[in-house]
Design a protein around this motif. Structure first.
Motif, PDB file in Angstrom:
ATOM      1  N   ASN A  11       0.810  -1.211   0.000  1.00 29.45           N
ATOM      2  CA  ASN A  11       0.000   0.000   0.000  1.00 29.45           C
ATOM      3  C   ASN A  11       0.848   1.268   0.000  1.00 29.45           C
ATOM      4  O   ASN A  11       0.319   2.361   0.019  1.00 29.45           O
ATOM      5  CB  ASN A  11      -0.942  -0.002   1.205  1.00 29.45           C
ATOM      6  N   SER A  12       2.149   1.121  -0.020  1.00 24.49           N
ATOM      7  CA  SER A  12       3.036   2.274   0.019  1.00 24.49           C
ATOM      8  C   SER A  12       3.158   2.900  -1.365  1.00 24.49           C
ATOM      9  O   SER A  12       3.311   2.214  -2.357  1.00 24.49           O
ATOM     10  CB  SER A  12       4.431   1.844   0.504  1.00 24.49           C
ATOM     11  N   ASP A  13       3.084   4.238  -1.432  1.00 20.79           N
ATOM     12  CA  ASP A  13       3.244   4.920  -2.709  1.00 20.79           C
ATOM     13  C   ASP A  13       4.722   5.098  -3.055  1.00 20.79           C
ATOM     14  O   ASP A  13       5.058   5.661  -4.075  1.00 20.79           O
ATOM     15  CB  ASP A  13       2.533   6.279  -2.696  1.00 20.79           C
ATOM     16  N   LYS A  14       5.612   4.602  -2.191  1.00 20.80           N
ATOM     17  CA  LYS A  14       7.048   4.748  -2.430  1.00 20.80           C
ATOM     18  C   LYS A  14       7.617   3.600  -3.263  1.00 20.80           C
ATOM     19  O   LYS A  14       8.768   3.635  -3.632  1.00 20.80           O
ATOM     20  CB  LYS A  14       7.798   4.828  -1.102  1.00 20.80           C
ATOM     21  N   ILE A  15       6.815   2.591  -3.529  1.00 18.07           N
ATOM     22  CA  ILE A  15       7.313   1.436  -4.280  1.00 18.07           C
ATOM     23  C   ILE A  15       7.206   1.716  -5.772  1.00 18.07           C
ATOM     24  O   ILE A  15       6.158   2.075  -6.275  1.00 18.07           O
ATOM     25  CB  ILE A  15       6.528   0.164  -3.942  1.00 18.07           C
ATOM     26  N   ILE A  16       8.306   1.542  -6.464  1.00 19.06           N
ATOM     27  CA  ILE A  16       8.291   1.617  -7.924  1.00 19.06           C
ATOM     28  C   ILE A  16       9.063   0.431  -8.455  1.00 19.06           C
ATOM     29  O   ILE A  16       9.981  -0.059  -7.813  1.00 19.06           O
ATOM     30  CB  ILE A  16       8.888   2.943  -8.451  1.00 19.06           C
ATOM     31  N   VAL A  17       8.669  -0.056  -9.598  1.00 15.57           N
ATOM     32  CA  VAL A  17       9.371  -1.179 -10.209  1.00 15.57           C
ATOM     33  C   VAL A  17      10.280  -0.613 -11.283  1.00 15.57           C
ATOM     34  O   VAL A  17       9.852   0.145 -12.132  1.00 15.57           O
ATOM     35  CB  VAL A  17       8.379  -2.182 -10.821  1.00 15.57           C
ATOM     36  N   CYS A  18      11.546  -0.957 -11.209  1.00 14.87           N
ATOM     37  CA  CYS A  18      12.525  -0.423 -12.147  1.00 14.87           C
ATOM     38  C   CYS A  18      13.541  -1.502 -12.454  1.00 14.87           C
ATOM     39  O   CYS A  18      14.297  -1.908 -11.577  1.00 14.87           O
ATOM     40  CB  CYS A  18      13.199   0.797 -11.518  1.00 14.87           C
ATOM     41  N   ASN A  19      13.534  -1.988 -13.693  1.00 10.81           N
ATOM     42  CA  ASN A  19      14.501  -3.004 -14.122  1.00 10.81           C
ATOM     43  C   ASN A  19      14.611  -4.170 -13.146  1.00 10.81           C
ATOM     44  O   ASN A  19      15.690  -4.501 -12.675  1.00 10.81           O
ATOM     45  CB  ASN A  19      15.880  -2.388 -14.342  1.00 10.81           C
ATOM     46  N   ARG A  20      13.473  -4.741 -12.798  1.00 11.98           N
ATOM     47  CA  ARG A  20      13.402  -5.935 -11.963  1.00 11.98           C
ATOM     48  C   ARG A  20      13.780  -5.692 -10.522  1.00 11.98           C
ATOM     49  O   ARG A  20      13.893  -6.626  -9.762  1.00 11.98           O
ATOM     50  CB  ARG A  20      14.256  -7.057 -12.537  1.00 11.98           C
ATOM     51  N   THR A  21      14.023  -4.472 -10.101  1.00  9.50           N
ATOM     52  CA  THR A  21      14.357  -4.198  -8.714  1.00  9.50           C
ATOM     53  C   THR A  21      13.202  -3.434  -8.100  1.00  9.50           C
ATOM     54  O   THR A  21      12.704  -2.501  -8.682  1.00  9.50           O
ATOM     55  CB  THR A  21      15.640  -3.352  -8.611  1.00  9.50           C
ATOM     56  N   ILE A  22      12.785  -3.846  -6.957  1.00 11.85           N
ATOM     57  CA  ILE A  22      11.725  -3.141  -6.264  1.00 11.85           C
ATOM     58  C   ILE A  22      12.404  -2.092  -5.397  1.00 11.85           C
ATOM     59  O   ILE A  22      13.237  -2.422  -4.559  1.00 11.85           O
ATOM     60  CB  ILE A  22      10.913  -4.100  -5.382  1.00 11.85           C
ATOM     61  N   LEU A  23      12.055  -0.839  -5.638  1.00  8.82           N
ATOM     62  CA  LEU A  23      12.689   0.242  -4.904  1.00  8.82           C
ATOM     63  C   LEU A  23      11.672   0.908  -3.995  1.00  8.82           C
ATOM     64  O   LEU A  23      10.571   1.210  -4.404  1.00  8.82           O
ATOM     65  CB  LEU A  23      13.258   1.279  -5.878  1.00  8.82           C
ATOM     66  N   GLY A  24      12.048   1.145  -2.794  1.00  3.90           N
ATOM     67  CA  GLY A  24      11.190   1.840  -1.858  1.00  3.90           C
ATOM     68  C   GLY A  24      12.061   2.477  -0.806  1.00  3.90           C
ATOM     69  O   GLY A  24      11.665   2.652   0.325  1.00  3.90           O
ATOM     70  N   GLY A  25      13.246   2.763  -1.185  1.00  8.66           N
ATOM     71  CA  GLY A  25      14.205   3.312  -0.255  1.00  8.66           C
ATOM     72  C   GLY A  25      15.175   2.240   0.178  1.00  8.66           C
ATOM     73  O   GLY A  25      14.896   1.044   0.091  1.00  8.66           O
ATOM     74  N   GLU A  26      16.323   2.664   0.630  1.00  4.80           N
ATOM     75  CA  GLU A  26      17.380   1.737   1.033  1.00  4.80           C
ATOM     76  C   GLU A  26      16.934   0.834   2.177  1.00  4.80           C
ATOM     77  O   GLU A  26      17.241  -0.350   2.206  1.00  4.80           O
ATOM     78  CB  GLU A  26      18.626   2.526   1.446  1.00  4.80           C
ATOM     79  N   LYS A  27      16.176   1.403   3.120  1.00  3.96           N
ATOM     80  CA  LYS A  27      15.723   0.614   4.265  1.00  3.96           C
ATOM     81  C   LYS A  27      14.878  -0.575   3.809  1.00  3.96           C
ATOM     82  O   LYS A  27      15.053  -1.682   4.268  1.00  3.96           O
ATOM     83  CB  LYS A  27      14.939   1.493   5.235  1.00  3.96           C
ATOM     84  N   MET A  28      13.953  -0.317   2.875  1.00  5.61           N
ATOM     85  CA  MET A  28      13.106  -1.394   2.382  1.00  5.61           C
ATOM     86  C   MET A  28      13.919  -2.417   1.604  1.00  5.61           C
ATOM     87  O   MET A  28      13.743  -3.614   1.775  1.00  5.61           O
ATOM     88  CB  MET A  28      11.986  -0.863   1.501  1.00  5.61           C
TER      89      MET A  28
END
Length: 184
Positions: A11-28
């Motif tokens: 449900n986080s709006d910080k998740i984006i999919v980019c070249n097979r990597t799920i990014l939501g910040g370094e902590k995630m």
């Protein structure tokens, strides 16, 4: 690499999919990597426990689970069923079955309903042998499960089913994207 996304992140709006990597910040990223590592550690440890136990029974990991699968499908088990259930190559299964036949543990009998298939059956000696091994393993597994509460066992089942479902869906989607030539 397996990517597991926990529900709280969905449900986080910080998740984006980019070249097979799920990014939501370094902590995630670090948290997800920790979960992936823990999953693999668990998977390898369980496999190692079964492998070591099988060795003590003078079996390999594959031969143990081939016996287990034959026992599970007694009277109806074919080489193809074993290959599909255990995801083993036909040659590996055939080699193990040949060894069991040489030791008098199993026989292969043409099935009445489909002459092209052979049922794998235990001999009398094989039945006694496999019962000791499979029953002993089953006792260990039951004792292990009884150390958990019913709620823990149910949670383990549920989480395993969710993980497998999500992994299968993600892998299938990834495969379709690759086949279509779209960016993954």
């Amino acid at each position: 690499m397996i990517i597991v996304i926990l529900t709280k992140y969905l449900n986080s709006d910080k998740i984006i999919v980019c070249n097979r990597t799920i990014l939501g910040g370094e902590k995630m990223d670090n948290e997800i990597k920790k979960h992936i590592k823990n999953y693999y550690d668990f998977w390898f440890k369980v496999n190692n426990l079964y492998e070591n136990w099988a060795k003590k029974q003078d079996l390999t990991y594959n031969s143990l689970f081939i016996l287990y699968t034959i026992k599970e499908n007694e009277g109806f088990c074919t080489q193809k069923m074993i290959c599909e259930r255990l995801q083993l190559p036909k040659q590996t299964v055939n080699t193990v079955l040949n060894g069991f036949e040489e030791k008098g543990i199993v026989i292969r009998k043409v099935m009445e309903e489909n002459k092209r298939n052979k049922a794998i059956l235990f001999t009398k000696e094989g039945e006694s042998y496999v019962n000791k091994i499979v029953e002993h393993l089953y006792e260990i597994e039951v004792k292990t499960m009884l150390k958990m509460t019913p709620k823990q066992r149910d949670a383990m089942d549920t989480i395993n089913q969710i993980f497998v479902k999500n992994l299968e869906e993600t892998m299938n989607k990834d495969e379709k994207l690759r086949e279509s030539g779209e960016k993954v």
